[in-house]
Every structure is written in C-alpha cells, then in structure tokens.
Motif scaffolding. Structure first.
Motif, PDB file in Angstrom:
ATOM      1  N   ASN A 160       0.805  -1.220   0.000  1.00 14.15           N
ATOM      2  CA  ASN A 160       0.000   0.000   0.000  1.00 14.15           C
ATOM      3  C   ASN A 160       0.838   1.271   0.000  1.00 14.15           C
ATOM      4  O   ASN A 160       0.314   2.364   0.214  1.00 14.15           O
ATOM      5  CB  ASN A 160      -0.942  -0.003   1.202  1.00 14.15           C
ATOM      6  CG  ASN A 160      -2.031  -1.038   1.077  1.00 14.15           C
ATOM      7  OD1 ASN A 160      -2.704  -1.109   0.060  1.00 14.15           O
ATOM      8  ND2 ASN A 160      -2.201  -1.852   2.104  1.00 14.15           N
ATOM      9  N   VAL A 161       2.145   1.131  -0.247  1.00 14.44           N
ATOM     10  CA  VAL A 161       3.046   2.284  -0.270  1.00 14.44           C
ATOM     11  C   VAL A 161       3.482   2.560  -1.705  1.00 14.44           C
ATOM     12  O   VAL A 161       3.808   1.646  -2.456  1.00 14.44           O
ATOM     13  CB  VAL A 161       4.287   2.043   0.607  1.00 14.44           C
ATOM     14  CG1 VAL A 161       5.262   3.220   0.502  1.00 14.44           C
ATOM     15  CG2 VAL A 161       3.889   1.827   2.064  1.00 14.44           C
ATOM     16  N   VAL A 162       3.458   3.831  -2.083  1.00 21.01           N
ATOM     17  CA  VAL A 162       3.989   4.296  -3.366  1.00 21.01           C
ATOM     18  C   VAL A 162       5.236   5.120  -3.063  1.00 21.01           C
ATOM     19  O   VAL A 162       5.261   5.886  -2.094  1.00 21.01           O
ATOM     20  CB  VAL A 162       2.958   5.155  -4.120  1.00 21.01           C
ATOM     21  CG1 VAL A 162       3.536   5.694  -5.426  1.00 21.01           C
ATOM     22  CG2 VAL A 162       1.679   4.372  -4.381  1.00 21.01           C
ATOM     23  N   ILE A 163       6.280   4.954  -3.862  1.00 21.90           N
ATOM     24  CA  ILE A 163       7.489   5.764  -3.729  1.00 21.90           C
ATOM     25  C   ILE A 163       7.500   6.798  -4.852  1.00 21.90           C
ATOM     26  O   ILE A 163       7.109   6.502  -5.984  1.00 21.90           O
ATOM     27  CB  ILE A 163       8.764   4.898  -3.826  1.00 21.90           C
ATOM     28  CG1 ILE A 163       8.727   3.725  -2.831  1.00 21.90           C
ATOM     29  CG2 ILE A 163      10.014   5.747  -3.610  1.00 21.90           C
ATOM     30  CD1 ILE A 163       8.767   4.125  -1.386  1.00 21.90           C
ATOM     31  N   ALA A 164       7.938   8.006  -4.550  1.00 23.35           N
ATOM     32  CA  ALA A 164       8.125   9.021  -5.590  1.00 23.35           C
ATOM     33  C   ALA A 164       9.556   9.548  -5.504  1.00 23.35           C
ATOM     34  O   ALA A 164       9.976  10.046  -4.454  1.00 23.35           O
ATOM     35  CB  ALA A 164       7.134  10.168  -5.420  1.00 23.35           C
ATOM     36  N   TYR A 165      10.294   9.388  -6.594  1.00 21.90           N
ATOM     37  CA  TYR A 165      11.632   9.972  -6.671  1.00 21.90           C
ATOM     38  C   TYR A 165      11.521  11.356  -7.296  1.00 21.90           C
ATOM     39  O   TYR A 165      11.063  11.499  -8.421  1.00 21.90           O
ATOM     40  CB  TYR A 165      12.575   9.105  -7.509  1.00 21.90           C
ATOM     41  CG  TYR A 165      13.861   9.827  -7.864  1.00 21.90           C
ATOM     42  CD1 TYR A 165      14.705  10.309  -6.851  1.00 21.90           C
ATOM     43  CD2 TYR A 165      14.225  10.058  -9.185  1.00 21.90           C
ATOM     44  CE1 TYR A 165      15.874  10.999  -7.153  1.00 21.90           C
ATOM     45  CE2 TYR A 165      15.387  10.741  -9.501  1.00 21.90           C
ATOM     46  CZ  TYR A 165      16.209  11.209  -8.484  1.00 21.90           C
ATOM     47  OH  TYR A 165      17.363  11.903  -8.788  1.00 21.90           O
ATOM     48  N   GLU A 166      11.926  12.358  -6.527  1.00 24.72           N
ATOM     49  CA  GLU A 166      11.852  13.731  -7.022  1.00 24.72           C
ATOM     50  C   GLU A 166      13.158  14.453  -6.726  1.00 24.72           C
ATOM     51  O   GLU A 166      13.367  14.921  -5.603  1.00 24.72           O
ATOM     52  CB  GLU A 166      10.660  14.469  -6.399  1.00 24.72           C
ATOM     53  CG  GLU A 166      10.414  14.179  -4.930  1.00 24.72           C
ATOM     54  CD  GLU A 166       9.518  15.207  -4.276  1.00 24.72           C
ATOM     55  OE1 GLU A 166       8.618  15.699  -4.960  1.00 24.72           O
ATOM     56  OE2 GLU A 166       9.758  15.514  -3.101  1.00 24.72           O
ATOM     57  N   PRO A 167      14.046  14.503  -7.716  1.00 22.75           N
ATOM     58  CA  PRO A 167      15.277  15.279  -7.521  1.00 22.75           C
ATOM     59  C   PRO A 167      14.934  16.733  -7.247  1.00 22.75           C
ATOM     60  O   PRO A 167      14.236  17.369  -8.038  1.00 22.75           O
ATOM     61  CB  PRO A 167      16.020  15.105  -8.853  1.00 22.75           C
ATOM     62  CG  PRO A 167      14.962  14.707  -9.840  1.00 22.75           C
ATOM     63  CD  PRO A 167      13.930  13.962  -9.069  1.00 22.75           C
ATOM     64  N   VAL A 168      15.399  17.254  -6.115  1.00 21.12           N
ATOM     65  CA  VAL A 168      14.983  18.587  -5.683  1.00 21.12           C
ATOM     66  C   VAL A 168      15.380  19.645  -6.703  1.00 21.12           C
ATOM     67  O   VAL A 168      14.657  20.625  -6.923  1.00 21.12           O
ATOM     68  CB  VAL A 168      15.570  18.910  -4.290  1.00 21.12           C
ATOM     69  CG1 VAL A 168      15.116  20.285  -3.814  1.00 21.12           C
ATOM     70  CG2 VAL A 168      15.163  17.843  -3.286  1.00 21.12           C
ATOM     71  N   TRP A 169      16.497  19.432  -7.381  1.00 24.30           N
ATOM     72  CA  TRP A 169      16.980  20.403  -8.366  1.00 24.30           C
ATOM     73  C   TRP A 169      16.094  20.482  -9.603  1.00 24.30           C
ATOM     74  O   TRP A 169      16.238  21.395 -10.412  1.00 24.30           O
ATOM     75  CB  TRP A 169      18.414  20.060  -8.770  1.00 24.30           C
ATOM     76  CG  TRP A 169      18.627  18.619  -9.138  1.00 24.30           C
ATOM     77  CD1 TRP A 169      18.965  17.606  -8.292  1.00 24.30           C
ATOM     78  CD2 TRP A 169      18.511  18.039 -10.437  1.00 24.30           C
ATOM     79  NE1 TRP A 169      19.066  16.416  -8.980  1.00 24.30           N
ATOM     80  CE2 TRP A 169      18.791  16.650 -10.293  1.00 24.30           C
ATOM     81  CE3 TRP A 169      18.204  18.543 -11.698  1.00 24.30           C
ATOM     82  CZ2 TRP A 169      18.770  15.771 -11.379  1.00 24.30           C
ATOM     83  CZ3 TRP A 169      18.184  17.668 -12.780  1.00 24.30           C
ATOM     84  CH2 TRP A 169      18.462  16.306 -12.615  1.00 24.30           C
ATOM     85  N   ALA A 170      15.158  19.548  -9.738  1.00 24.45           N
ATOM     86  CA  ALA A 170      14.282  19.544 -10.913  1.00 24.45           C
ATOM     87  C   ALA A 170      12.858  19.954 -10.590  1.00 24.45           C
ATOM     88  O   ALA A 170      11.997  19.904 -11.461  1.00 24.45           O
ATOM     89  CB  ALA A 170      14.278  18.149 -11.546  1.00 24.45           C
ATOM     90  N   ILE A 171      12.591  20.376  -9.353  1.00 19.41           N
ATOM     91  CA  ILE A 171      11.224  20.703  -8.958  1.00 19.41           C
ATOM     92  C   ILE A 171      10.984  22.195  -9.121  1.00 19.41           C
ATOM     93  O   ILE A 171      11.607  23.017  -8.453  1.00 19.41           O
ATOM     94  CB  ILE A 171      10.958  20.278  -7.497  1.00 19.41           C
ATOM     95  CG1 ILE A 171      11.093  18.767  -7.371  1.00 19.41           C
ATOM     96  CG2 ILE A 171       9.565  20.717  -7.057  1.00 19.41           C
ATOM     97  CD1 ILE A 171      11.043  18.267  -5.947  1.00 19.41           C
ATOM     98  N   GLY A 172      10.092  22.528 -10.046  1.00 19.92           N
ATOM     99  CA  GLY A 172       9.730  23.925 -10.262  1.00 19.92           C
ATOM    100  C   GLY A 172      10.816  24.757 -10.897  1.00 19.92           C
ATOM    101  O   GLY A 172      10.708  25.981 -10.964  1.00 19.92           O
ATOM    102  N   THR A 173      11.880  24.102 -11.399  1.00 18.32           N
ATOM    103  CA  THR A 173      12.998  24.836 -11.983  1.00 18.32           C
ATOM    104  C   THR A 173      12.962  24.825 -13.501  1.00 18.32           C
ATOM    105  O   THR A 173      13.690  25.574 -14.147  1.00 18.32           O
ATOM    106  CB  THR A 173      14.334  24.222 -11.540  1.00 18.32           C
ATOM    107  OG1 THR A 173      14.410  22.877 -12.028  1.00 18.32           O
ATOM    108  CG2 THR A 173      14.455  24.222 -10.024  1.00 18.32           C
ATOM    109  N   GLY A 174      12.120  23.961 -14.063  1.00 14.87           N
ATOM    110  CA  GLY A 174      12.129  23.776 -15.509  1.00 14.87           C
ATOM    111  C   GLY A 174      13.135  22.733 -15.943  1.00 14.87           C
ATOM    112  O   GLY A 174      13.107  22.247 -17.071  1.00 14.87           O
TER     113      GLY A 174
END
Length: 251
Positions: A160-174
C-alpha cells in the motif's frame, strides 16, 4: 504488471472555484483507461474537489498529515479527518516538507505508520539536492531517506506504499532529470527495496518520477521500465496538460 499512477500535487495554489473547475476537467480527462489518476489539493479545498470528481475514476489525497489521531496540534490534520472526507492517498516527505519545513525522516516515518494504520496509501517522496547530485551522493541520500522513512514498515504493508523519486533540483525549476538519469535512480530504488524486503516487494511497488514533468517529456519518462507514473506539480494545474500526461502513461 504495475498499474501506472499519475498524481497531481496542487500545492498551495488555486481558489476554491478554480480547484473545483480543475477537478471537473481532470475527472473528464481520466476516462476509464488503464491509468490511476490522483489529485491532491490544499486541505481547505478537499471537500469541494471530492464532490467535483464524484462518479469519475479520479482519487483524491492529502498533501500531508499528522501522526497523532487528535489533540492540541494547531494547524495539523489527522488521518481520520482525511479518511472522513473520502481521501484515499496522502503525500508524505515531499521535498518542500523536508527542505523548507524541516521535516525529519523520523517524523515522516511516524506519519507513514499513521497513514497505513488508517487505511490511507502514502506516497513517500525521496530525492537529492543539486549539490548532493554534483557530489555523487544521490543514492546515499535516497537510501538514507528511504531507510529512515520506512523504519518498521513490513513487506506486507509495502503493498500500500507508493514511492516518488523527485530530484529537488528539478522541482519547479524547468530542469528535468533525463529519462536515463531518472531510470537509473528508479532501478537503484528497486534494488534497495529488494535488499530491504524481497524481490516480490521490489517488483510490486510503484515508483513515480516527480520534477518538472510536462506533456513534452512525459512519454519518454513513462517509457522507462522502472518508472510507473508521475507526481506532477505545475503541469497538474491545467486540465489539458495533465490530461496529456495521463495519456502518455497509458500509451
């Protein structure tokens, strides 16, 4: 086969009317396809959004939750409150919670256990800062976040767990991790899950990519074997662009 999940994190955006109208648009775009669709509005818009997507295939989730069931915790929201409204998911450990608000792995772990106990499906976010990637510390950072956030979570609970990989340098930076960069980390995350649990857990957990996902790059990202969907920010605030990402996941 892991069923794709496209989740829209609306963050601190939209008025109530805008949120309801967007939810209706997403509901119409979701259709009856092979993709799970989720929207996560701000807390104050949850009830209106849940009403707006009623009868559609769209699920609704919270952007965060507290680990205590009730009490003197001003400004916080409990798992029971989310469940009472009809939420099915909750985002935990988003980079903005970790790096702006200052949440620790221990706190995220407490929230994750509370969410699972309440029947909510947590989307656990992990990811590195730009300086950490440039220092070749990506997997050390991600492993530390994963280990701390999943402490005492069983193999059975991981269903019941989903993982999300989100490189911080790519969030909202374009900037977006290339499909090759994203796939590399997703594959490594799967290896970490296999080592921590077993191959069955590793093969079953959905791992999403988050970080400037948009219609222009969604198809290439979704084509990667270990990327099972996306946690979408800015592009989730418009029904047409979000619909294109949903379509890319189902192609």
């Amino acid at each position: 086969m892991r069923r794709p999940l496209i989740a829209g994190n609306w963050k601190m955006n939209l008025t109530r009317d805008e949120a309801v109208n967007l939810a209706r648009g997403v509901g119409a775009a979701a259709g009856d396809g092979e993709v799970d669709v989720l929207v996560c509005p701000t807390f104050v818009h949850l009830e209106g959004v849940i009403s707006a997507v009623e009868g559609s295939k769209v699920a609704v989730g919270g952007q965060d939750v507290y680990f205590e069931s009730n009490g003197a915790f001003t400004g916080e929201t409990s798992t029971a409150m989310l469940g009472d409204l009809g939420c099915q998911y909750v985002i935990l450990g988003h980079s903005e919670r970790r790096n702006v608000i200052g949440e620790s792995d221990k706190l995220i772990n407490q929230k994750l256990h509370a969410a699972l106990a309440a029947g909510l499906k947590p989307i656990l976010c992990v990811g590195e800062l730009l300086e950490q990637r440039e220092a070749n510390e990506t997997m050390a950072v991600v492993k530390s976040q994963l280990d701390g956030s999943l402490e005492n979570v069983t193999a059975e609970q991981m269903a019941n767990v989903v993982i999300a990989y989100e490189p911080v340098w790519a969030i909202g930076t374009g900037k977006t991790a290339s499909p090759e960069q994203a796939q590399e980390v997703h594959a490594d995350l799967r290896s970490l899950l296999a080592t921590r649990y077993n191959q069955e857990v590793s093969d079953g957990v959905r791992i999403l990519y988050g970080g400037s996902v948009k219609p222009a790059n969604a198809a290439d990202l979704m084509a990667c074997p270990d990327i099972d969907g996306a946690l979408v920010g800015g592009a989730a605030l418009k029904a047409d662009s979000f619909a294109e990402i949903i379509a890319a996941a189902g192609a």
